[in-house]
Design a protein around this motif. Structure first.
Motif, PDB file in Angstrom:
ATOM      1  N   MET A  52       0.809  -1.210   0.000  1.00 60.09           N
ATOM      2  CA  MET A  52       0.000   0.000   0.000  1.00 60.09           C
ATOM      3  C   MET A  52       0.849   1.270   0.000  1.00 60.09           C
ATOM      4  SD  MET A  52      -3.208  -1.065   2.458  1.00 60.09           S
ATOM      5  CE  MET A  52      -4.036   0.508   2.218  1.00 60.09           C
ATOM      6  N   GLN A  53       2.138   1.147   0.207  1.00 63.73           N
ATOM      7  CA  GLN A  53       3.020   2.304   0.143  1.00 63.73           C
ATOM      8  C   GLN A  53       3.242   2.782  -1.289  1.00 63.73           C
ATOM      9  OE1 GLN A  53       6.616   1.285   2.248  1.00 63.73           O
ATOM     10  NE2 GLN A  53       5.564   0.986   4.187  1.00 63.73           N
ATOM     11  N   ASP A  54       2.937   1.938  -2.271  1.00 62.09           N
ATOM     12  CA  ASP A  54       3.107   2.305  -3.676  1.00 62.09           C
ATOM     13  C   ASP A  54       1.911   1.750  -4.444  1.00 62.09           C
ATOM     14  OD1 ASP A  54       3.802   2.566  -6.363  1.00 62.09           O
ATOM     15  OD2 ASP A  54       5.935   2.271  -5.980  1.00 62.09           O
ATOM     16  N   GLN A  55       1.025   2.626  -4.871  1.00 61.36           N
ATOM     17  CA  GLN A  55      -0.224   2.191  -5.509  1.00 61.36           C
ATOM     18  C   GLN A  55       0.018   1.361  -6.764  1.00 61.36           C
ATOM     19  OE1 GLN A  55      -3.507   2.819  -4.194  1.00 61.36           O
ATOM     20  NE2 GLN A  55      -2.097   3.165  -2.480  1.00 61.36           N
ATOM     21  N   GLY A  56       1.171   1.559  -7.426  1.00 61.16           N
ATOM     22  CA  GLY A  56       1.462   0.770  -8.617  1.00 61.16           C
ATOM     23  C   GLY A  56       1.567  -0.713  -8.333  1.00 61.16           C
ATOM     24  N   THR A  57       1.983  -1.073  -7.107  1.00 59.64           N
ATOM     25  CA  THR A  57       2.133  -2.492  -6.766  1.00 59.64           C
ATOM     26  C   THR A  57       0.790  -3.182  -6.556  1.00 59.64           C
ATOM     27  OG1 THR A  57       2.310  -2.082  -4.386  1.00 59.64           O
ATOM     28  CG2 THR A  57       4.350  -1.994  -5.674  1.00 59.64           C
ATOM     29  N   LEU A  58      -0.302  -2.419  -6.500  1.00 61.70           N
ATOM     30  CA  LEU A  58      -1.627  -3.001  -6.312  1.00 61.70           C
ATOM     31  C   LEU A  58      -2.267  -3.410  -7.636  1.00 61.70           C
ATOM     32  CD1 LEU A  58      -3.104  -0.477  -3.705  1.00 61.70           C
ATOM     33  CD2 LEU A  58      -1.615  -2.453  -3.304  1.00 61.70           C
ATOM     34  N   LEU A  59      -1.673  -3.025  -8.749  1.00 63.84           N
ATOM     35  CA  LEU A  59      -2.308  -3.230 -10.048  1.00 63.84           C
ATOM     36  C   LEU A  59      -2.054  -4.597 -10.682  1.00 63.84           C
ATOM     37  CD1 LEU A  59      -1.682   0.299 -11.638  1.00 63.84           C
ATOM     38  CD2 LEU A  59      -3.750  -0.541 -10.500  1.00 63.84           C
TER      39      LEU A  59
END
Length: 208
Positions: A52-59
């Protein structure tokens, strides 16, 4: 050396066969697709906070062709981070057709998966298990999507073409991936022990 972080292996895979397999997963196996929206609450607190610290990792999302969850009928995350009961990796119902043919040719391979990295998607910098290599087989390329590798002083970026090539990735080098393109980067992935590389290098020709 960073220049050897990504190299091509000596065999190729028919691109139509790879794409047929992918589209079968999309059309028939949505119930085994893992993504953040559906399954993000089923991972450990440590990993949830980290992602959750980097929204790109949620995609990024995908399908675990081999799962280490006791319940083989639920989506398995791409890393060993699930809160569900775990066991050794073994095939799910997604191991069929082209994948089973490849598994017979490469019986020492494991942790097969199919991964999708949408535009803006990212896998944060990390180092994989030290006794492994990873093989990436692009199905649909995103030309502006890159693998980034670092040593103490330098960084080098690599892109992969979806032309049937199989790429050997030295994932014990610090690395991350990020998709700067407007299209999805989609690929088939497996791992194998580094001691088995000489055997894999003997595999040649096109596999369909």
């Amino acid at each position: 050396m960073l220049s050897n972080a990504v190299t091509k292996l000596n065999f190729t895979i028919k691109l139509d066969s790879l794409r047929d397999y992918y589209h079968t997963l999309v059309n028939d196996y949505d119930h085994l697709k893992w993504n953040w929206e559906r399954n993000g609450a089923e991972i450990t607190d440590e990993w949830r906070e980290r992602m959750m610290q980097d929204q790109g990792t949620l995609l990024p999302y995908g399908w675990a062709i081999q799962s280490n969850l006791v319940d083989i009928n639920i989506p398995c995350p791409p890393y060993n981070i699930s809160t569900h009961d775990r066991c050794a990796y073994r095939n799910t119902e997604l191991a069929f057709g082209l994948v089973t043919k490849l598994q017979k040719l490469i019986p020492y391979s494991y942790r097969w998966s199919l991964v999708v990295q949408p535009p803006g998607g990212k896998v944060a910098r990390h180092v994989d298990q030290g006794d492994e290599y990873t093989a990436h087989i692009p199905i649909y390329e995103a030309p502006a999507s890159v693998f980034k590798f670092w040593d103490d002083e330098n960084q080098q970026n690599f892109s992969m073409s979806a032309d049937g090539s199989v790429y050997l990735v030295d994932t014990i080098i610090p690395h991350e991936t990020e998709n700067y393109d407007i299209t999805d980067r989609i690929g088939l992935v497996f791992r194998f022990n580094r001691t088995d590389l000489p055997i894999l290098l003997t595999l040649t020709g096109e596999i369909s």
